[in-house]
Each structure stands twice: as structure tokens, then as C-alpha cells.
Design a protein around this motif. Structure first.
Motif, PDB file in Angstrom:
ATOM      1  N   SER A 120      36.339  19.760  13.747  1.00  0.00           N
ATOM      2  CA  SER A 120      35.596  20.973  13.410  1.00  0.00           C
ATOM      3  C   SER A 120      34.133  20.871  13.806  1.00  0.00           C
ATOM      4  CB  SER A 120      35.691  21.235  11.901  1.00  0.00           C
ATOM      5  OG  SER A 120      34.964  20.253  11.183  1.00  0.00           O
ATOM      6  N   ASP A 121      33.516  22.052  13.938  1.00  0.00           N
ATOM      7  CA  ASP A 121      32.085  22.095  14.210  1.00  0.00           C
ATOM      8  C   ASP A 121      31.292  21.471  13.075  1.00  0.00           C
ATOM      9  OD1 ASP A 121      32.839  23.426  16.429  1.00  0.00           O
ATOM     10  OD2 ASP A 121      31.969  25.347  15.911  1.00  0.00           O
ATOM     11  N   ASP A 122      31.788  21.595  11.824  1.00  0.00           N
ATOM     12  CA  ASP A 122      31.068  21.060  10.681  1.00  0.00           C
ATOM     13  C   ASP A 122      30.828  19.563  10.837  1.00  0.00           C
ATOM     14  OD1 ASP A 122      31.180  23.564   9.607  1.00  0.00           O
ATOM     15  OD2 ASP A 122      32.876  23.157   8.285  1.00  0.00           O
ATOM     16  N   VAL A 123      31.795  18.863  11.424  1.00  0.00           N
ATOM     17  CA  VAL A 123      31.704  17.413  11.564  1.00  0.00           C
ATOM     18  C   VAL A 123      30.966  17.024  12.834  1.00  0.00           C
ATOM     19  CG1 VAL A 123      33.048  15.296  11.819  1.00  0.00           C
ATOM     20  CG2 VAL A 123      33.816  17.077  10.247  1.00  0.00           C
ATOM     21  N   LEU A 124      31.230  17.723  13.899  1.00  0.00           N
ATOM     22  CA  LEU A 124      30.815  17.237  15.209  1.00  0.00           C
ATOM     23  C   LEU A 124      29.778  18.099  15.914  1.00  0.00           C
ATOM     24  CD1 LEU A 124      34.353  16.155  16.415  1.00  0.00           C
ATOM     25  CD2 LEU A 124      32.552  14.696  15.537  1.00  0.00           C
ATOM     26  N   GLY A 125      29.339  19.152  15.290  1.00  0.00           N
ATOM     27  CA  GLY A 125      28.304  19.954  15.906  1.00  0.00           C
ATOM     28  C   GLY A 125      28.787  21.316  16.374  1.00  0.00           C
ATOM     29  N   ARG A 126      27.862  22.094  16.833  1.00  0.00           N
ATOM     30  CA  ARG A 126      28.095  23.503  17.132  1.00  0.00           C
ATOM     31  C   ARG A 126      28.686  23.702  18.527  1.00  0.00           C
ATOM     32  NH1 ARG A 126      24.387  27.724  18.994  1.00  0.00           N
ATOM     33  NH2 ARG A 126      22.911  26.032  19.366  1.00  0.00           N
ATOM     34  N   TRP A 127      29.603  24.671  18.620  1.00  0.00           N
ATOM     35  CA  TRP A 127      30.182  25.074  19.891  1.00  0.00           C
ATOM     36  C   TRP A 127      29.649  26.444  20.308  1.00  0.00           C
ATOM     37  CZ3 TRP A 127      33.391  23.585  23.823  1.00  0.00           C
ATOM     38  CH2 TRP A 127      33.992  22.326  23.706  1.00  0.00           C
ATOM     39  N   VAL A 128      29.218  26.559  21.546  1.00  0.00           N
ATOM     40  CA  VAL A 128      28.951  27.850  22.195  1.00  0.00           C
ATOM     41  C   VAL A 128      29.649  27.758  23.551  1.00  0.00           C
ATOM     42  CG1 VAL A 128      27.247  29.477  23.061  1.00  0.00           C
ATOM     43  CG2 VAL A 128      26.748  28.125  21.006  1.00  0.00           C
ATOM     44  N   PRO A 129      30.921  28.093  23.603  1.00  0.00           N
ATOM     45  CA  PRO A 129      31.692  27.835  24.828  1.00  0.00           C
ATOM     46  C   PRO A 129      31.202  28.638  26.026  1.00  0.00           C
ATOM     47  CG  PRO A 129      32.961  29.178  23.288  1.00  0.00           C
ATOM     48  CD  PRO A 129      31.742  28.725  22.554  1.00  0.00           C
ATOM     49  N   HIS A 130      31.221  27.986  27.178  1.00  0.00           N
ATOM     50  CA  HIS A 130      30.988  28.694  28.428  1.00  0.00           C
ATOM     51  C   HIS A 130      32.124  29.691  28.663  1.00  0.00           C
ATOM     52  CE1 HIS A 130      27.423  26.807  29.671  1.00  0.00           C
ATOM     53  NE2 HIS A 130      27.908  25.764  30.329  1.00  0.00           N
ATOM     54  N   HIS A 131      31.879  30.626  29.549  1.00  0.00           N
ATOM     55  CA  HIS A 131      32.928  31.533  30.006  1.00  0.00           C
ATOM     56  C   HIS A 131      33.546  30.951  31.280  1.00  0.00           C
ATOM     57  CE1 HIS A 131      32.170  34.714  27.124  1.00  0.00           C
ATOM     58  NE2 HIS A 131      30.879  34.512  27.300  1.00  0.00           N
ATOM     59  N   PRO A 132      34.767  31.352  31.614  1.00  0.00           N
ATOM     60  CA  PRO A 132      35.395  30.814  32.828  1.00  0.00           C
ATOM     61  C   PRO A 132      34.535  30.963  34.077  1.00  0.00           C
ATOM     62  CG  PRO A 132      37.036  31.930  31.500  1.00  0.00           C
ATOM     63  CD  PRO A 132      35.710  32.181  30.836  1.00  0.00           C
ATOM     64  N   GLU A 133      33.802  32.066  34.182  1.00  0.00           N
ATOM     65  CA  GLU A 133      32.962  32.265  35.362  1.00  0.00           C
ATOM     66  C   GLU A 133      31.883  31.181  35.469  1.00  0.00           C
ATOM     67  OE1 GLU A 133      34.949  35.949  34.190  1.00  0.00           O
ATOM     68  OE2 GLU A 133      33.696  34.515  33.100  1.00  0.00           O
ATOM     69  N   GLU A 134      31.333  30.760  34.337  1.00  0.00           N
ATOM     70  CA  GLU A 134      30.330  29.695  34.347  1.00  0.00           C
ATOM     71  C   GLU A 134      30.952  28.361  34.754  1.00  0.00           C
ATOM     72  OE1 GLU A 134      27.188  30.464  30.913  1.00  0.00           O
ATOM     73  OE2 GLU A 134      29.242  30.837  30.195  1.00  0.00           O
ATOM     74  N   VAL A 135      32.147  28.101  34.274  1.00  0.00           N
ATOM     75  CA  VAL A 135      32.841  26.865  34.645  1.00  0.00           C
ATOM     76  C   VAL A 135      33.136  26.866  36.140  1.00  0.00           C
ATOM     77  CG1 VAL A 135      34.939  25.509  34.328  1.00  0.00           C
ATOM     78  CG2 VAL A 135      33.808  26.536  32.350  1.00  0.00           C
ATOM     79  N   ALA A 136      33.540  28.019  36.674  1.00  0.00           N
ATOM     80  CA  ALA A 136      33.819  28.107  38.106  1.00  0.00           C
ATOM     81  C   ALA A 136      32.578  27.761  38.927  1.00  0.00           C
ATOM     82  CB  ALA A 136      34.321  29.503  38.456  1.00  0.00           C
ATOM     83  N   THR A 137      31.413  28.125  38.446  1.00  0.00           N
ATOM     84  CA  THR A 137      30.178  27.780  39.136  1.00  0.00           C
ATOM     85  C   THR A 137      29.932  26.281  39.088  1.00  0.00           C
ATOM     86  OG1 THR A 137      29.187  29.937  38.642  1.00  0.00           O
ATOM     87  CG2 THR A 137      27.683  28.147  39.176  1.00  0.00           C
TER      88      THR A 137
END
Length: 207
Positions: A2-19
Motif C-alpha cells: 500500500s501507499d501508506d507503507v511505501l509512499g505515494r503513487w502518481v502513475p504515469h499515463h501510457p503515453e508518457e511511458v511510450a516516450t
């Protein structure tokens, strides 16, 4: 984990990953819920993370693409513990889950999943009985983004289905042709016999 244990998630979008992976000289695929959305061509639900599947044998080249990122491996997998993945370390089974952020101060944005391969065959990390030619492991979206084929993604989701997995299953099921349904039914029968999804797949499968 979980984020509570390991920190915050703000996931990239697929388009950002493609870059990020634009110059990659190895296969990679958007996985998880985003893969289902790329298959159906529309948004289905919010996402807490973004998964990218790569082959374990390509992990060194993944590190080159993500040079400068802050990379941590779940060790042991699924136990809520992360440790740094230092350059040059070769990750061996069962380690397969890597959390990625651009800097130590940034939120997590990409989750890498390592899967197995033998020659031209993808081999599920859960059991060597589940295989598929690597050239059939993924598809490409209309915008040119590679994503994990829905039947393989649903196979991974079937182990412990949650509400979001049911949403994904219902959305993509009409798009699965008879061979895809047959493969998925056979794969689920190997790892999760009696799964409720089988009742929806069996009428057009060979099992």
C-alpha cells in the motif's frame, strides 16, 4: 503493498511511458488495467499504478532506458518491503516487481514486472505450463502503444479477482475471439480451477 507503507503513487499515463521507452531495443508492453483500456479504447476506472511488462532477460537494457531513475525491487515479492535495485544487479526469480520513480523525492510512477522467456516463447512466472509465442504476447494501440494482450492480462488478474478486475473482465470479454477465450480458459484451469470466469469462457473454448 500500500501507499501508506511505501509512499505515494502518481502513475504515469501510457503515453508518457511510450516516450520513456521510445528508444528501447527490446519488447515491452503496458500491462494491468491500462492494458485493458488500450484494448477497449476507452477509460474504465481510476488507476492506482501503472504496470509495464518486460522480459527478465532484458532487465539490463531496461536499466539503460531508465538510467537516472530511482529503482526499488520488492524483496520478497508481495510482502510490503522494498530495497534499492543497484546498477548491475541481476534479478533472479522469484524477484519480479520493481517500483520506479524519477527521484527519491518524487512519487512512484511506473511499476515494472519481469516475466520469463525461453527462446521465442513467453513463459508465465507462475507456472511453466502457461506459454505463448512472444510475438503473440502483445498488441499495439491505435496510437502506437504496445500493450499486453487481454487474455494474458486476464489470466494474471484471475488469481485473486477484485472489483476492478471484474470491471476489466466485463469490458474486454466481448473483444476476445474464440482462440483467445480458449487459451484463457485453459490457462485459468491450470492455476485457478473452478474460477467463475470459466462459465463465461467455456461455451466458446475447447475445454
Amino acid at each position: 503493498m500500500s501507499d501508506d507503507v511505501l509512499g505515494r503513487w502518481v502513475p504515469h499515463h501510457p503515453e508518457e511511458v511510450a516516450t520513456i521507452f521510445a528508444k528501447a531495443d527490446f519488447p515491452w508492453w503496458i500491462a494491468g488495467g491500462y492494458a485493458i483500456e488500450l484494448a477497449v479504447g476507452r477509460e474504465l476506472r481510476p488507476h492506482g499504478d501503472l504496470d509495464v511488462l518486460v522480459l527478465r532477460r532484458d532487465q539490463a537494457r531496461v536499466c539503460e532506458v531508465m538510467s537516472g531513475w530511482d529503482l526499488f525491487v520488492a524483496d520478497p515479492p508481495g510482502r510490503g518491503k522494498l530495497r534499492p535495485w543497484p546498477p548491475g544487479e541481476v534479478l533472479r526469480p522469484p524477484l519480479h516487481d520493481i517500483w520506479c520513480r524519477r527521484t527519491p523525492a518524487a512519487p512512484w510512477s511506473v511499476q515494472l514486472m519481469l516475466d520469463e522467456a525461453e527462446g521465442t516463447q513467453w513463459v508465465s512466472r507462475r507456472t511453466q505450463e502457461i506459454r505463448l509465442p512472444i510475438d503473440r504476447l502483445g498488441k499495439t494501440s491505435e496510437t502506437g502503444i504496445p500493450y499486453l494482450t487481454p487474455e494474458v492480462q486476464l489470466f494474471y488478474k484471475a488469481k485473486a479477482t477484485r472489483d476492478k478486475d471484474e470491471t476489466d473482465f466485463e469490458a474486454v470479454l466481448p473483444l476476445l475471439d474464440a482462440p483467445a477465450r480458449a487459451w484463457l480458459a485453459d490457462a485459468i484451469n491450470v492455476t485457478t480451477p473452478g474460477h467463475p470466469w470459466l462459465r463465461r469462457l467455456l461455451p466458446v473454448s475447447r475445454t
